[in-house]
Design an enzyme around this catalytic site. Structure first.
Site, mmCIF file in Angstrom:
data_model
loop_
_atom_site.group_PDB
_atom_site.id
_atom_site.type_symbol
_atom_site.label_atom_id
_atom_site.label_comp_id
_atom_site.label_asym_id
_atom_site.label_seq_id
_atom_site.Cartn_x
_atom_site.Cartn_y
_atom_site.Cartn_z
ATOM 1 N N CYS A 12 -75.924 58.479 -5.524
ATOM 2 C CA CYS A 12 -75.619 58.538 -4.178
ATOM 3 C C CYS A 12 -75.299 60.071 -3.977
ATOM 4 O O CYS A 12 -74.435 60.243 -4.138
ATOM 5 C CB CYS A 12 -75.632 57.565 -3.703
ATOM 6 S SG CYS A 12 -75.755 57.442 -1.235
ATOM 7 N N LYS B 150 -81.601 47.236 0.095
ATOM 8 C CA LYS B 150 -80.525 48.547 0.319
ATOM 9 C C LYS B 150 -79.152 48.321 0.078
ATOM 10 O O LYS B 150 -79.140 47.692 -0.911
ATOM 11 C CB LYS B 150 -79.857 48.601 1.980
ATOM 12 C CG LYS B 150 -80.732 49.251 2.610
ATOM 13 C CD LYS B 150 -80.864 48.825 4.255
ATOM 14 C CE LYS B 150 -79.691 48.081 4.848
ATOM 15 N NZ LYS B 150 -80.161 48.509 6.580
ATOM 16 N N GLY C 251 -76.294 57.957 3.935
ATOM 17 C CA GLY C 251 -74.398 58.078 3.328
ATOM 18 C C GLY C 251 -73.721 56.539 3.610
ATOM 19 O O GLY C 251 -73.190 55.508 3.531
HETATM 20 C C1 LIG Z 1 -83.845 57.046 3.557
HETATM 21 C C2 LIG Z 1 -83.623 56.659 2.352
HETATM 22 C C3 LIG Z 1 -82.366 56.573 1.811
HETATM 23 C C4 LIG Z 1 -81.883 55.484 0.401
HETATM 24 N N1 LIG Z 1 -81.085 55.092 0.074
HETATM 25 C C5 LIG Z 1 -80.862 54.436 -1.276
HETATM 26 C C6 LIG Z 1 -80.027 53.653 -1.301
HETATM 27 O O1 LIG Z 1 -79.156 53.216 -0.796
HETATM 28 N N2 LIG Z 1 -79.613 53.245 -2.905
HETATM 29 C C7 LIG Z 1 -80.154 54.216 -4.172
HETATM 30 O O2 LIG Z 1 -79.942 53.760 -5.239
HETATM 31 N N3 LIG Z 1 -81.292 54.782 -3.699
HETATM 32 C C8 LIG Z 1 -81.710 55.681 -2.134
HETATM 33 N N4 LIG Z 1 -82.199 55.852 -1.857
HETATM 34 C C9 LIG Z 1 -83.523 56.552 -3.559
HETATM 35 C C10 LIG Z 1 -84.057 55.972 -3.606
HETATM 36 O O3 LIG Z 1 -84.485 54.198 -3.404
HETATM 37 C C11 LIG Z 1 -85.115 56.661 -4.662
HETATM 38 O O4 LIG Z 1 -84.540 56.557 -5.639
HETATM 39 C C12 LIG Z 1 -85.883 57.962 -4.025
HETATM 40 O O5 LIG Z 1 -85.834 58.189 -2.730
HETATM 41 C C13 LIG Z 1 -87.076 58.788 -4.678
HETATM 42 O O6 LIG Z 1 -87.599 58.131 -5.130
HETATM 43 P P1 LIG Z 1 -89.423 58.204 -3.728
HETATM 44 O O7 LIG Z 1 -89.523 59.780 -4.283
HETATM 45 O O8 LIG Z 1 -90.058 57.092 -3.633
HETATM 46 O O9 LIG Z 1 -88.507 58.066 -2.108
HETATM 47 C C14 LIG Z 1 -82.934 56.072 -0.584
HETATM 48 C C15 LIG Z 1 -83.838 57.013 -0.292
HETATM 49 C C16 LIG Z 1 -84.650 57.075 0.850
HETATM 50 C C17 LIG Z 1 -85.466 58.627 1.014
#
Ligand SMILES: Cc1cc2nc3c(=O)[nH]c(=O)nc-3n(C[C@H](O)[C@H](O)[C@H](O)COP(=O)(O)O)c2cc1C
Ligand SMILES: Cc1cc2nc3c(=O)[nH]c(=O)nc-3n(C[C@H](O)[C@H](O)[C@H](O)COP(=O)(O)OP(=O)(O)OC[C@H]3O[C@@H](n4cnc5c(N)ncnc54)[C@H](O)[C@@H]3O)c2cc1C
Ligand SMILES: Cc1cc2nc3c(=O)[nH]c(=O)nc-3n(C[C@H](O)[C@H](O)[C@H](O)COP(=O)(O)OP(=O)(O)OC[C@H]3O[C@@H](n4cnc5c(N)ncnc54)[C@H](O)[C@@H]3O)c2cc1C
Ligand SMILES: Cc1cc2nc3c(=O)[nH]c(=O)nc-3n(C[C@H](O)[C@H](O)[C@H](O)COP(=O)(O)O)c2cc1C
Ligand code: FES
Ligand code: FES
Lengths: 303, 261, 303, 261
Positions: C130, C45, C72
């Site tokens: 982010c 996380k 967030g």
């Molecule tokens: C609920 C949620 C929380 C996320 N929290 C973070 C985070 O804390 N740090 C980060 O770099 N990316 C965060 N992401 C982005 C994911 O790591 C990833 O880059 C993004 O979701 C695209 O990949 P996916 O389509 O496979 O989910 C988050 C994504 C989701 C859906």
């Protein structure tokens, strides 16, 4: 239907529902399915100064809740449009907007100029956001400076309603929006397609002949909606929102986010009657919620 | 006139592991819109999370008596796999009829030999076309190819309208090999050939026809987004430039294509 | 599984499959479902210098083939991580990467420094992308200049593998990519979420408490793939690709486009066993296609 | 231990226009994983083009004899509408068991009156919880509310485990009005209240319980993306900060919530 009329520049639309360029042909392809007279307007195919064959096949890839296209502005050029297509479509009981594209600023201006004489074409949509052509196209739409240059040149030769269509492939869409507004655009339409890609893992090749293409359909809706809202908060001219609209509910979202009118693109392929359904749905929503006029909904998002 | 309408499934039978024959009729027993051989429909698959666009499927047959439209569907991805699960009573939303159609043989001498060549799922449009040719007084000859005997479908149906020759890759039915090597092609006495199937097969047939001066129409299956001429995604580069396969095709005379080498 | 090992900076991954930050908790939430030892690595996380409560509820909106989130960066801060979480997870038989975020450059550097002493944390992923925090976050990732500033500051205090996670919300991702590479990043991961929005038309309010949020899931895959391919052609350091991966086929697409490793995010919610399935699927693909090593596939797209 | 597994539909009955009762069992007759009252499952809907995330549904009942898990589903969108169409023999992929569960009454005096209040689809977890309380020797009292008599579901089932009181908005069954106005609440002699339903209803019950010093647990239905504590989307702002409803809930003691005004 008086609740639904909306003004975009000098254009008095009977309702805010239009169809998006490149997804609605010249309108006549849909007359079997719907009554074009029910629509606020239609944006016909991307038109360029000279005839274009477009890109090689394959031009399409299906993607989750959407599709990529790489048509590349195939069209027979503005003169062909003026002499052969215009006569066939000019009496449709709706507003016909021509989507104009070019490789150079001069092309844009010349193409616009040739369209300005057509009585039944009350406006053009300047496509400075096509991701599928090598020169021009999106390149103009990704910097405020070059966007301003194109809009200025076209504004000089075109007096009717000028809509500028923005690219979503930018860090800050409001910058480009403000530049277009400053140069005299009457309205902004957004979004064009997002630049995307798909790969055939068996052939180990891109699916599209052009490697990358433009993403559209429901998958882009959240991005489109955000950009409409950002742009609404940055400019004063009316916004025509689009990107993934597939229902009247989606249309209401775009209007609440700040769209004065909306366009439906890709979903016409799935349901060629969708535009009429959206008109009816908006009307019912206004009735059910006792909203006196669609204007009361534009940008009415409570944040 | 093109229509969007819901048809009702009257029957859906699994012909083998990957093919099904879906029969559809109108919900109110009004007659089906007129459809010509070579035309296709666009099916809206509404129960697949990964199928966004409609799926083009050829008119396999029109059973006028029963007011039924037949679709021969090969399950290759989620869209076609869902179609295979449709059950009697289900509603299916279609756009139809789409595309042009096969043109009758150039010579109107009904004794001329007319060959219909189908490979794989490309046999689908040949059944309806064969039935119409027969109705018009021709004696169509069918040449059908597949991997193996269990993939040769609707043979009894084809036999109603003309002589049927087959090839299979494993030799389990008819001659072993590809349709393009079938012995009936040795004597090039056909006046007209119609073909639908994998592109390499159609190209070989087209070259054969060209070499022997036989008029030949092929039915293309370019990937489509709309099916009615508005997206410009399905284009084929012809002698008259890029044209839409969904409106100016799917049937093309080989002299308009840039296939002949 | 020797065909699958891959090097990212000083990290020797047993295979290219990692899980994406913010979607995989601290790994331990998945031990009921899969064997973490099967994975190349996990990104835990988003961690910040100080404890953060994150944004208000609602934080989520489902969208076509995807979702918006506005979490967030809720987390208890790096010190809590070091003393309470690290001991619990340090013995997982996979590489643990900590995703680091901050509001100021100093925050980033300080947070990274505190993590550098942890034996079993061989690398960090710098989240300069982010979209869900007011200050910092994406702001750093949308200009080459500020991206360079953060990477430089962190590189000074952090000697292990430094992965920089890029934002897709930019006109030209290669600019930011090159800036990060120039400042000594060992690897780039992309994409973070696309900035999007959803509206509740009955309440006439944004669905998310923060109005806009980050879009992820299959819907973003075409955009992500395009950006990976662009970046692959612009930098020399290895790329970790992600965005919408939901199957091993998707993973292969990302590898062909130029990813040395991939991360799976949102799809873990739908199928918590997906990461293991992707490892197996890649292995089988290599076997079936007689590919000697996964490296032969990286960027092997024929264009 | 949480599991992802395919269960098989043993029965699905439409209870009224919008509710169905879906019964599921294991495919190999191995016992269902243990599930506690208040816990929920995450259903993967695989036949809806618009349903991407799993759908959280409460454990309605566990029929130990028949090895069946019951889900009471209200069709409000495409995901739940698809669940209503599942047929005997279909497989449904679930994550389970998820979340915490109701805690037994604080006082172990089995004669203490315990009240279970359910509104709308919030009655779902109350059946299983009531059955367990009864098994443990308590005499639970059920207070169930709905729009109209046809929306009051499973009354016969509830009656097996305790006294049932009802309210309907149109007065077609039980007292007219909302559960919060039911006359049994006039005498606040309950030692413990459990409730699940629309948020305004639960808040009113929570305030009632607080006013009368009654221990009260509520079951929240915050929107969820994962259901097992990794996305941090389902948070409730409690006295101990933002916590995940899917892992630290869905059941909360009202003293931990910031609901009391
Ligand atoms: C609920 C949620 C929380 C996320 N929290 C973070 C985070 O804390 N740090 C980060 O770099 N990316 C965060 N992401 C982005 C994911 O790591 C990833 O880059 C993004 O979701 C695209 O990949 P996916 O389509 O496979 O989910 C988050 C994504 C989701 C859906
Ligand atoms: C005019 C026309 C008529 C057709 N008639 C029939 C018919 O009668 N019966 C029938 O079963 N099929 C027919 N097809 C093909 C059919 O449309 C596709 O098989 C179908 O769209 C695949 O959908 P899917 O969701 O099952 O597979 P997808 O998941 O979309 O695709 C599975 C695989 O097949 C490939 N593929 C999909 N469509 C095509 C295509 N058109 N050409 C080449 N490769 C493709 C994809 O790239 C992918 O690798 C016809 C196609 C056209 C254009
Ligand atoms: C822990 C938990 C237990 C639940 N138990 C049950 C149960 O036993 N039976 C049952 O029928 N339902 C239950 N629900 C609610 C159920 O999950 C939703 O109704 C379902 O997800 C809706 O999916 P859909 O695709 O049908 O509708 P969607 O199309 O997703 O939604 C339709 C409408 O309902 C709204 N909505 C969806 N989910 C929620 C929610 N959780 N809270 C408020 N509004 C929402 C949407 O915003 C939309 O307006 C539970 C929810 C939770 C979190
Ligand atoms: C096949 C296709 C062709 C398109 N051609 C054009 C075009 O010529 N000019 C243009 O400005 N936009 C073109 N677009 C973009 C659409 O007008 C619209 O901006 C975009 O698709 C987003 O809306 P949608 O998601 O509703 O389709 C095209 C889109 C598609 C799918
Ligand atoms: S499929 Fe759209 S033009 Fe042919
Ligand atoms: S739903 Fe993901 S943490 Fe609760």
């Amino acid at each position: 239907m008086d609740k639904l009329n909306i003004q975009i520049g000098n254009l008095a639309l009977k309702n805010p529902v239009m169809t998006a360029s490149g997804t609605f042909g010249y309108g006549k392809e849909y007359t079997d399915f719907i009554d074009l007279g029910k629509l606020g307007g239609i944006c016909v195919k991307g038109t360029t100064l000279h005839d274009r064959q477009g890109n090689a096949y394959p031009r399409m890839a299906e993607t989750p809740a959407g599709m990529l296209n790489a048509v590349g502005l195939q069209n027979k050029g503005v003169d062909y449009f003026v002499s052969n297509i215009y006569p066939e479509i000019k009496d449709f009981d709706t507003h016909i907007i021509v989507n104009v594209s070019g490789s150079t600023i001069e092309d844009y201006a010349e193409c616009a100029a040739r369209l300005s004489d057509l009585d039944k074409i009350p406006g053009i949509e300047l496509n400075i956001s096509c991701p599928n052509v090598k020169e021009g196209g999106m390149a103009f739409g990704t910097s405020a400076c070059s966007a301003a240059d194109v809009v200025r040149a076209v504004r000089k030769v075109y007096n009717k309603t000028l809509i500028v269509k923005l690219s979503p492939n930018v860090t800050d869409i409001t910058e480009i929006a403000r530049a277009a507004e400053a140069e005299g655009a009457d309205s902004l339409s957004l979004i064009n397609t997002l630049l995307g890609m798909a790969i055939d893992i068996n052939k180990r090749k891109p699916v599209l002949s052009t490697v990358t293409g433009g993403l559209s359909g429901p998958c882009v809706k959240p991005v489109a909606l955000r950009m409409v809202w950002q742009t609404y908060n940055a400019v004063k001219i009316p916004i025509i929102g689009m990107g993934g609209i597939s229902s009247w509910q989606d249309a209401i979202e775009f209007i609440l986010a700040g769209s004065s009118a909306i366009q439906i693109g890709t979903y016409n392929f799935i349901d060629p009657t969708i535009s009429e359904k959206v008109v009816n749905g908006i009307q019912e929503y206004l009735d059910n919620h006792n909203i006196a006029h669609i204007k009361d909904l534009i940008g009415a998002l409570e944040v | 006139m093109k229509k969007m309408l819901d048809l009702i499934v009257t029957d859906n039978s699994q012909l083998n592991q990957s093919y099904c024959l879906l029969k559809l009729s109108t919900t109110n027993s009004s007659p089906l819109p007129e459809m010509f051989p070579g035309q296709f429909v666009e099916v809206h698959v509404t129960d697949s999370p990964t199928t966004f666009l409609r799926r083009p499927i050829s008119v396999n047959f029109i059973d006028k008596e029963k007011n039924e439209l037949w679709l021969l569907v090969q399950a290759i991805g989620d869209g076609t796999r869902r179609m295979a699960t449709y059950k009697k009573g289900d509603l299916v939303n279609l756009l139809l009829p789409l595309g042009n159609s096969f043109t009758p043989p150039e010579s109107s001498d009904k004794k001329d030999r007319v060959l219909l060549v189908g490979g794989g799922v490309g046999t689908a449009p040949m059944l309806y076309w064969g039935s119409i040719l027969k109705e018009e007084g021709y004696s169509p000859v069918f040449l059908l190819g597949a991997r193996s005997s269990k993939d040769l479908l609707q043979l009894d149906e084809f036999a109603k309208y003309g002589d049927v020759y087959t090839t299979t890759e494993d030799g389990s039915h008819g001659e072993k090999g590809f349709v393009t090597n079938h012995s009936i092609l040795e004597l090039p006495d056909f006046k007209q050939i119609y073909t639908c199937g994998p592109k390499p097969m159609m190209m070989a047939i087209a070259n054969y026809a060209h070499k022997h001066g036989i008029t030949c129409e092929v039915s293309l299956e370019n990937t489509m987004a709309c099916g009615f001429g508005v997206c410009l995604c399905c284009i084929e580069n012809t002698t008259r430039g890029n044209v839409c396969v969904c409106t100016e095709g799917p049937v093309f005379n080989i002299k308009d294509l840039k296939w002949i080498n």
